[in-house]
Structure formats: structure tokens, C-alpha cells
Design a protein around this motif. Structure first.
Motif, PDB file in Angstrom:
ATOM      1  N   HIS A 114       4.964   4.332  -0.474  1.00 29.76           N
ATOM      2  CA  HIS A 114       5.550   3.192   0.244  1.00 29.76           C
ATOM      3  C   HIS A 114       6.822   3.621   0.965  1.00 29.76           C
ATOM      4  O   HIS A 114       7.028   3.288   2.139  1.00 29.76           O
ATOM      5  N   GLU A 115       7.665   4.376   0.304  1.00 31.23           N
ATOM      6  CA  GLU A 115       8.914   4.828   0.909  1.00 31.23           C
ATOM      7  C   GLU A 115       8.652   5.756   2.095  1.00 31.23           C
ATOM      8  O   GLU A 115       9.432   5.792   3.045  1.00 31.23           O
ATOM      9  N   ALA A 116       7.553   6.497   2.046  1.00 26.68           N
ATOM     10  CA  ALA A 116       7.216   7.404   3.143  1.00 26.68           C
ATOM     11  C   ALA A 116       6.905   6.648   4.434  1.00 26.68           C
ATOM     12  O   ALA A 116       6.953   7.226   5.530  1.00 26.68           O
ATOM     13  N   CYS A 117       6.585   5.358   4.308  1.00 22.41           N
ATOM     14  CA  CYS A 117       6.288   4.531   5.483  1.00 22.41           C
ATOM     15  C   CYS A 117       7.550   3.925   6.098  1.00 22.41           C
ATOM     16  O   CYS A 117       7.519   3.427   7.229  1.00 22.41           O
ATOM     17  N   ARG A 118       8.643   3.962   5.360  1.00 26.39           N
ATOM     18  CA  ARG A 118       9.871   3.305   5.807  1.00 26.39           C
ATOM     19  C   ARG A 118      10.462   4.016   7.031  1.00 26.39           C
ATOM     20  O   ARG A 118      10.523   5.239   7.102  1.00 26.39           O
ATOM     21  N   ASP A 119      10.880   3.202   7.991  1.00 24.26           N
ATOM     22  CA  ASP A 119      11.564   3.698   9.197  1.00 24.26           C
ATOM     23  C   ASP A 119      10.731   4.658  10.039  1.00 24.26           C
ATOM     24  O   ASP A 119      11.276   5.473  10.788  1.00 24.26           O
ATOM     25  N   VAL A 120       9.417   4.582   9.920  1.00 23.66           N
ATOM     26  CA  VAL A 120       8.535   5.369  10.790  1.00 23.66           C
ATOM     27  C   VAL A 120       8.167   4.496  11.984  1.00 23.66           C
ATOM     28  O   VAL A 120       7.562   3.436  11.820  1.00 23.66           O
ATOM     29  N   ASP A 121       8.526   4.938  13.178  1.00 20.19           N
ATOM     30  CA  ASP A 121       8.321   4.111  14.375  1.00 20.19           C
ATOM     31  C   ASP A 121       7.085   4.506  15.189  1.00 20.19           C
ATOM     32  O   ASP A 121       6.508   3.669  15.880  1.00 20.19           O
ATOM     33  N   ASP A 122       6.701   5.768  15.130  1.00 21.43           N
ATOM     34  CA  ASP A 122       5.556   6.216  15.914  1.00 21.43           C
ATOM     35  C   ASP A 122       4.260   5.700  15.296  1.00 21.43           C
ATOM     36  O   ASP A 122       4.019   5.890  14.088  1.00 21.43           O
ATOM     37  N   PRO A 123       3.392   5.035  16.066  1.00 23.41           N
ATOM     38  CA  PRO A 123       2.163   4.449  15.504  1.00 23.41           C
ATOM     39  C   PRO A 123       1.257   5.453  14.800  1.00 23.41           C
ATOM     40  O   PRO A 123       0.720   5.167  13.728  1.00 23.41           O
ATOM     41  N   ASP A 124       1.073   6.640  15.386  1.00 15.24           N
ATOM     42  CA  ASP A 124       0.186   7.619  14.757  1.00 15.24           C
ATOM     43  C   ASP A 124       0.811   8.188  13.487  1.00 15.24           C
ATOM     44  O   ASP A 124       0.113   8.400  12.486  1.00 15.24           O
ATOM     45  N   ALA A 125       2.112   8.440  13.513  1.00  8.89           N
ATOM     46  CA  ALA A 125       2.796   8.938  12.310  1.00  8.89           C
ATOM     47  C   ALA A 125       2.767   7.874  11.219  1.00  8.89           C
ATOM     48  O   ALA A 125       2.557   8.185  10.042  1.00  8.89           O
ATOM     49  N   TYR A 126       2.950   6.610  11.622  1.00 10.03           N
ATOM     50  CA  TYR A 126       2.899   5.530  10.631  1.00 10.03           C
ATOM     51  C   TYR A 126       1.493   5.409  10.067  1.00 10.03           C
ATOM     52  O   TYR A 126       1.323   5.163   8.865  1.00 10.03           O
ATOM     53  N   TYR A 127       0.488   5.582  10.918  1.00  4.32           N
ATOM     54  CA  TYR A 127      -0.882   5.480  10.419  1.00  4.32           C
ATOM     55  C   TYR A 127      -1.133   6.496   9.319  1.00  4.32           C
ATOM     56  O   TYR A 127      -1.740   6.183   8.297  1.00  4.32           O
ATOM     57  N   ARG A 128      -0.653   7.730   9.525  1.00  5.70           N
ATOM     58  CA  ARG A 128      -0.870   8.755   8.511  1.00  5.70           C
ATOM     59  C   ARG A 128      -0.117   8.432   7.219  1.00  5.70           C
ATOM     60  O   ARG A 128      -0.635   8.645   6.115  1.00  5.70           O
ATOM     61  N   ALA A 129       1.110   7.914   7.352  1.00  2.86           N
ATOM     62  CA  ALA A 129       1.859   7.510   6.160  1.00  2.86           C
ATOM     63  C   ALA A 129       1.168   6.327   5.485  1.00  2.86           C
ATOM     64  O   ALA A 129       1.104   6.233   4.252  1.00  2.86           O
ATOM     65  N   ASN A 130       0.618   5.430   6.293  1.00  5.14           N
ATOM     66  CA  ASN A 130      -0.088   4.262   5.787  1.00  5.14           C
ATOM     67  C   ASN A 130      -1.343   4.685   5.018  1.00  5.14           C
ATOM     68  O   ASN A 130      -1.683   4.098   3.982  1.00  5.14           O
ATOM     69  N   GLU A 131      -2.016   5.717   5.511  1.00  6.11           N
ATOM     70  CA  GLU A 131      -3.172   6.258   4.790  1.00  6.11           C
ATOM     71  C   GLU A 131      -2.766   6.726   3.397  1.00  6.11           C
ATOM     72  O   GLU A 131      -3.484   6.506   2.416  1.00  6.11           O
ATOM     73  N   GLY A 132      -1.609   7.371   3.314  1.00  6.09           N
ATOM     74  CA  GLY A 132      -1.109   7.832   2.020  1.00  6.09           C
ATOM     75  C   GLY A 132      -0.835   6.686   1.077  1.00  6.09           C
ATOM     76  O   GLY A 132      -1.124   6.766  -0.132  1.00  6.09           O
ATOM     77  N   PHE A 133      -0.314   5.589   1.623  1.00  4.61           N
ATOM     78  CA  PHE A 133      -0.045   4.404   0.809  1.00  4.61           C
ATOM     79  C   PHE A 133      -1.338   3.834   0.238  1.00  4.61           C
ATOM     80  O   PHE A 133      -1.440   3.534  -0.953  1.00  4.61           O
ATOM     81  N   HIS A 134      -2.345   3.711   1.076  1.00  4.45           N
ATOM     82  CA  HIS A 134      -3.610   3.138   0.618  1.00  4.45           C
ATOM     83  C   HIS A 134      -4.330   4.077  -0.349  1.00  4.45           C
ATOM     84  O   HIS A 134      -4.954   3.623  -1.311  1.00  4.45           O
ATOM     85  N   LYS A 135      -4.226   5.384  -0.128  1.00  3.59           N
ATOM     86  CA  LYS A 135      -4.838   6.330  -1.060  1.00  3.59           C
ATOM     87  C   LYS A 135      -4.173   6.249  -2.435  1.00  3.59           C
ATOM     88  O   LYS A 135      -4.837   6.394  -3.469  1.00  3.59           O
ATOM     89  N   ALA A 136      -2.853   6.009  -2.453  1.00  3.71           N
ATOM     90  CA  ALA A 136      -2.156   5.844  -3.733  1.00  3.71           C
ATOM     91  C   ALA A 136      -2.657   4.588  -4.448  1.00  3.71           C
ATOM     92  O   ALA A 136      -2.801   4.568  -5.673  1.00  3.71           O
ATOM     93  N   LEU A 137      -2.947   3.549  -3.692  1.00  2.00           N
ATOM     94  CA  LEU A 137      -3.510   2.325  -4.277  1.00  2.00           C
ATOM     95  C   LEU A 137      -4.908   2.586  -4.830  1.00  2.00           C
ATOM     96  O   LEU A 137      -5.250   2.112  -5.914  1.00  2.00           O
ATOM     97  N   TYR A 138      -5.710   3.335  -4.082  1.00  2.00           N
ATOM     98  CA  TYR A 138      -7.064   3.640  -4.537  1.00  2.00           C
ATOM     99  C   TYR A 138      -7.018   4.405  -5.853  1.00  2.00           C
ATOM    100  O   TYR A 138      -7.812   4.142  -6.773  1.00  2.00           O
ATOM    101  N   ALA A 139      -6.099   5.359  -5.940  1.00  2.00           N
ATOM    102  CA  ALA A 139      -5.967   6.135  -7.172  1.00  2.00           C
ATOM    103  C   ALA A 139      -5.557   5.236  -8.332  1.00  2.00           C
ATOM    104  O   ALA A 139      -6.052   5.366  -9.462  1.00  2.00           O
ATOM    105  N   ALA A 140      -4.652   4.302  -8.055  1.00  2.00           N
ATOM    106  CA  ALA A 140      -4.162   3.398  -9.097  1.00  2.00           C
ATOM    107  C   ALA A 140      -5.249   2.442  -9.579  1.00  2.00           C
ATOM    108  O   ALA A 140      -5.211   1.954 -10.714  1.00  2.00           O
TER     109      ALA A 140
END
Length: 223
Positions: A114-140
Motif C-alpha cells: 500500500h505504501e508503495a502506491c503512495r505519491d506515485v503520479d505516473d499512471p503506468d508506474a502506479y499500475y505496477r505498484a497497484n498490481e503489487g497491492f492486489h497480489k499482496a491481497l491475493y496472498a493474504a
């Protein structure tokens, strides 16, 4: 995407670049994607182009047609809506399970993502960080069958999820939605976690209309 500055592997760079041209209408539905032509466009050998096309085929963004090769697959507004509707229910179930059974380590991984998504402004960079967030949820969530289904559907929805992040204020809104999801998981509130995930993923009303307008607008620009 600037292929000279990104640190992604070449096949990933090419996948995103071709995916971008498909979603934005430069390669509209029915367009034949020739390996030789693409290799010339991107100034690379055919091998990484072929790797990217094979991956796009597994995502069902393109398909192999006899005597034509790879062709861009059309998708209707109804199919797009149904796809996100299905994903939203899978993600809701994932949120429920995560709130029920996430371990302390998995909670920490979720917070870090979640913190990795903070203050990311570029859409593609945010998408990749967002993928990490959702993968962490899947693992949980701790369910291998659910993980398998979500992974498959995320591949298919990827270009459209990337595109919607370009809508004004969408990145900011997405991060706020992540905050609510994390809060529900931390509180072990299964119902709230499920509902927050459902709302986060589901394309409804203005969000769906904006996405369709973006696809139509880019498609006109590409012709």
C-alpha cells in the motif's frame, strides 16, 4: 512508454508498448500484427516481439487466425462490463478471506504494498505498484484456486485497468480506496473488506462511461 528509460525487461517493454497501441486505437480490432513489421517499428529482433505477442495471446488481447497470424481481438462494451463484474466478485471474495485469515506477516506485506502506491503520479508506474497491492491481497486470502482465477482475469483486464488510471483524479481515488480496504482487513471486518474490494474494481456509472469514451476517442485518433 519510453523504452529507453524503463528498467523493465525488453519483452515486458514490448508487451506494454504493443498493448498501449491496441488499447489506444493505433492498432484497432482486426489489425494484423506482423512480427517482422513490429520488429522494424521497435528496432528489435523478432524473438522478443514473438515473446510479447505470445503473452498478449494468453491475455486474449490478440488471437492467432489461420493464414493471417496474430490479429487484435475485438471486445464489446457488454463484454468489458461483464469481465469487470466477474473480477469484482472474485476480488470481493479475496477481501473477505484476507480479513478472516491474513497472518501478521501478510498484513505487513499488504501495508508495504500500500505504501508503495503512495505519491506515485505516473499512471503506468502506479499500475505496477497497484498490481503489487492486489497480489499482496491475493496472498493474504490464502486460497490457491481463487489466486489462479484472479491471476488469469487480471491478465485479461490489464490494458483496460491501465487505461482507466489516466482518467482525471483516478490515481488519487484509487489510493483512497486502498486505504479503506486496508482498514477493513486490519479490523478483520470481512463484510466491509469484501464490499470495499467490490467497489474498487467494479466499473460502474461514470467510471465505465469514461473508459468507453477513452477507448472510442483513442480509437478515432488512431484511424
Amino acid at each position: 512508454m519510453d523504452m529507453k528509460t524503463t528498467s523493465l525487461p525488453l519483452s515486458d517493454q514490448l508487451l506494454e508498448a504493443i498493448e498501449e497501441r491496441i488499447v489506444t486505437g493505433a492498432y484497432p480490432p482486426g489489425t494484423r500484427l506482423d512480427e517482422v513489421d513490429l520488429a522494424k517499428v521497435f528496432e528489435v529482433s523478432r524473438t522478443p516481439i514473438r515473446e510479447a505477442l505470445i503473452r498478449l495471446e494468453t491475455m486474449r488481447i490478440i488471437e492467432k487466425v489461420p493464414r493471417k497470424g496474430w490479429v487484435v481481438t475485438p471486445i464489446s462494451p457488454q463484454s468489458l462490463c461483464e469481465m469487470f463484474e466477474f473480477i469484482s466478485e472474485l476480488e470481493a471474495l479475496c477481501g473477505l478471506f484476507a480479513a478472516r485469515r491474513a497472518t501478521p506477516f501478510q498484513i505487513q506485506q499488504l501495508l508495504s504494498a500500500h505504501e508503495a502506491c503512495r505519491d506515485v503520479d505516473d499512471p503506468d508506474a502506479y499500475y505496477r505498484a497497484n498490481e503489487g497491492f492486489h497480489k499482496a491481497l491475493y496472498a493474504a486470502a490464502g486460497n490457491s484456486y481463487l489466486l489462479e482465477q484472479l491471476t488469469e482475469m487480471q491478465r485479461r483486464a490489464r490494458p483496460y485497468r491501465r487505461l482507466q488510471l489516466r482518467a482525471p483524479e483516478r490515481i488519487k481515488a484509487s489510493f483512497a480506496e486502498h486505504e479503506a480496504i486496508v482498514a477493513a482487513v486490519l479490523a478483520r471486518d470481512e463484510g466491509a473488506a469484501a464490499e470495499r474490494l467490490r467497489e474498487h474494481v467494479m466499473l460502474q456509472g461514470d467510471r465505465f462511461n469514461r473508459l468507453l469514451q477513452s477507448l472510442e476517442g483513442f480509437g478515432r485518433a488512431g484511424r
